[in-house]
Design a protein around this motif. Structure first.
Motif, PDB file in Angstrom:
ATOM      1  N   MET A  43       7.947  -9.764 -13.491  1.00 53.50           N
ATOM      2  CA  MET A  43       7.489  -9.035 -12.191  1.00 53.50           C
ATOM      3  C   MET A  43       6.702  -9.986 -11.573  1.00 53.50           C
ATOM      4  O   MET A  43       6.151  -9.910 -10.352  1.00 53.50           O
ATOM      5  CB  MET A  43       6.448  -8.007 -12.594  1.00 53.50           C
ATOM      6  N   LEU A  44       6.734 -11.109 -12.168  1.00 49.99           N
ATOM      7  CA  LEU A  44       5.728 -12.367 -11.373  1.00 49.99           C
ATOM      8  C   LEU A  44       6.266 -12.568  -9.972  1.00 49.99           C
ATOM      9  O   LEU A  44       7.559 -12.902  -9.901  1.00 49.99           O
ATOM     10  CB  LEU A  44       5.764 -13.661 -12.282  1.00 49.99           C
ATOM     11  N   ASP A  45       5.655 -13.015  -8.869  1.00 45.13           N
ATOM     12  CA  ASP A  45       6.152 -13.220  -7.645  1.00 45.13           C
ATOM     13  C   ASP A  45       6.965 -12.269  -7.157  1.00 45.13           C
ATOM     14  O   ASP A  45       7.978 -12.412  -6.370  1.00 45.13           O
ATOM     15  CB  ASP A  45       6.809 -14.550  -7.724  1.00 45.13           C
ATOM     16  N   THR A  46       6.616 -10.921  -7.342  1.00 42.19           N
ATOM     17  CA  THR A  46       7.557  -9.628  -6.887  1.00 42.19           C
ATOM     18  C   THR A  46       6.528  -8.488  -6.553  1.00 42.19           C
ATOM     19  O   THR A  46       5.114  -8.665  -6.836  1.00 42.19           O
ATOM     20  CB  THR A  46       8.149  -9.220  -7.875  1.00 42.19           C
ATOM     21  N   ILE A  47       7.050  -7.730  -5.589  1.00 47.11           N
ATOM     22  CA  ILE A  47       6.161  -6.645  -4.985  1.00 47.11           C
ATOM     23  C   ILE A  47       5.595  -5.790  -6.335  1.00 47.11           C
ATOM     24  O   ILE A  47       4.523  -5.437  -6.307  1.00 47.11           O
ATOM     25  CB  ILE A  47       6.850  -5.728  -4.289  1.00 47.11           C
ATOM     26  N   LEU A  71       1.019   8.536  -6.719  1.00 43.45           N
ATOM     27  CA  LEU A  71       1.188  10.126  -6.571  1.00 43.45           C
ATOM     28  C   LEU A  71       2.162  10.707  -7.543  1.00 43.45           C
ATOM     29  O   LEU A  71       2.199  11.838  -8.093  1.00 43.45           O
ATOM     30  CB  LEU A  71       1.251  10.406  -5.056  1.00 43.45           C
ATOM     31  N   PHE A  72       3.150   9.925  -7.502  1.00 41.21           N
ATOM     32  CA  PHE A  72       4.490  10.377  -8.192  1.00 41.21           C
ATOM     33  C   PHE A  72       4.012  10.191  -9.710  1.00 41.21           C
ATOM     34  O   PHE A  72       4.568  11.371 -10.388  1.00 41.21           O
ATOM     35  CB  PHE A  72       5.489   9.424  -8.053  1.00 41.21           C
ATOM     36  N   THR A  85       0.979  -1.453  -0.103  1.00 38.38           N
ATOM     37  CA  THR A  85      -0.024  -0.072   0.057  1.00 38.38           C
ATOM     38  C   THR A  85       0.959   1.351  -0.067  1.00 38.38           C
ATOM     39  O   THR A  85       0.688   2.211  -0.805  1.00 38.38           O
ATOM     40  CB  THR A  85      -0.864  -0.005   1.239  1.00 38.38           C
ATOM     41  N   ALA A  86       1.987   1.431   0.797  1.00 38.53           N
ATOM     42  CA  ALA A  86       2.859   2.676   0.821  1.00 38.53           C
ATOM     43  C   ALA A  86       3.555   2.821  -0.425  1.00 38.53           C
ATOM     44  O   ALA A  86       3.521   3.897  -1.036  1.00 38.53           O
ATOM     45  CB  ALA A  86       3.721   2.247   2.105  1.00 38.53           C
ATOM     46  N   VAL A  87       4.137   1.740  -0.879  1.00 42.01           N
ATOM     47  CA  VAL A  87       4.735   1.980  -2.231  1.00 42.01           C
ATOM     48  C   VAL A  87       3.983   2.049  -3.307  1.00 42.01           C
ATOM     49  O   VAL A  87       4.465   3.096  -4.422  1.00 42.01           O
ATOM     50  CB  VAL A  87       5.573   0.552  -2.692  1.00 42.01           C
TER      51      VAL A  87
END
Length: 298
Positions: free
Chosen positions: A136-140, A89-90, A81-83
């Motif tokens: 990007m699979l299985d990553t944040i 917003l960026f 959520t934070a990232v």
């Protein structure tokens, strides 16, 4: 002479009763879930508990928090959520501000491309292939990059900037020698806290409640968000009161399992919703102002 006519007073009374009814309809489920999460399951299932707690017990919460996966899910969800909100917003704020300026070249073309995305979507399989090809699979990043920004958010923020940041202010800053980046950071952003809070809340709630992307893109259980952990608890009933005794082969009766499942169900709802209920009051004053200004039509 009375300031209000009879019809005005009747309308006020009816309006008050209507608002009161809507408020009760909204509040009652919340009170019921909170009471059911700490009440005896038998009282809940038989209808004895309909508003206030009966035979208070914290067994449901004890069983939920004894599951280590809950704490892992909380940590992962907070990070996602934070990232995700920071990236949202960026990207959102500079894009929306640029589209709100009259001097932007090709403004209508850019707006057309953005509106196009509101009507057409690539679908699940093409999106999955893109995520896979980008490794990007299985990553944040599989949780925060897809859907990082939407056309609706851009249009609302753009309208806010148009209504809140006057051209005279921009021109005065440029006459004083301010560059576009300096103007955006030092002048525009400090005046944009309402829309920043609204967009952060909207996107943050979506990320907090997200489980479908995790279901599709994540494989490692240590990366699962809170909602996916809670889904597993509800569907698979994997919460154990004592992992050591469970490993030794102890078992509950069928009736006890039903009671435990009922307690856990309501406790899980409270656990997942409580952080948002805590955060929202602090953003409410920005929320109302930002939505009203950002929704004004040109």
């Amino acid at each position: 002479m009375s300031k209000f006519s009879v019809s005005d007073k009747a309308f006020d009374r009816l309006n008050f009763l209507f608002v009161l009814l809507v408020t009760l309809i909204i509040i009652y489920p919340l009170i019921f879930v909170i009471s059911a999460s700490i009440s005896d399951p038998h009282a809940v299932n038989t209808g004895k508990m309909w508003l206030w707690p009966v035979d208070v017990t914290l067994e449901g919460f004890r069983r939920v928090f004894q599951n280590d996966a809950i704490w892992t899910g909380y940590k992962n969800t907070i990070i996602y959520t934070a990232v995700g909100v920071a990236i949202h917003l960026f990207v959102l704020l500079p894009a929306s501000y640029a589209l709100s300026r009259k001097e932007l070249m090709g403004k209508r073309v850019w707006l057309w491309f953005i509106l196009f995305t509101m009507l057409f979507n690539g679908g699940l399989i093409p999106t999955y292939l893109v995520v896979r090809n980008l490794q990007m699979l299985d990553t944040i990043w599989a949780m925060v990059i897809p859907g990082v920004i939407g056309a609706w958010s851009i249009l609302v923020a753009r309208t806010f900037f148009q209504q809140t940041i006057p051209d005279q202010l921009v021109e005065a800053a440029k006459i004083d020698g301010a560059s576009d980046i300096y103007l955006f950071i030092k002048v525009v952003l400090p005046l944009s806290m309402p829309i920043i809070a609204v967009m952060a809340l909207f996107h943050g709630v979506a990320l907090w409640n997200q489980y479908f992307n995790a279901l599709i893109y994540l494989r490692s259980e240590d990366k699962f968000p809170l909602q996916l952990i809670l889904r597993q608890i509800l569907i698979l009933n994997e919460v154990s009161a004592d992992s050591a005794s469970s490993a030794a082969g102890s078992a509950q009766s069928f009736a006890d399992q039903i009671k435990t499942a009922s307690l856990v169900k309501y406790a899980v709802i409270i656990v997942s919703a409580l952080p948002l209920l805590i955060v929202y009051p602090f953003l409410q004053r920005f929320f109302v102002k930002g939505v009203l200004i950002g929704s004004v039509k040109e």
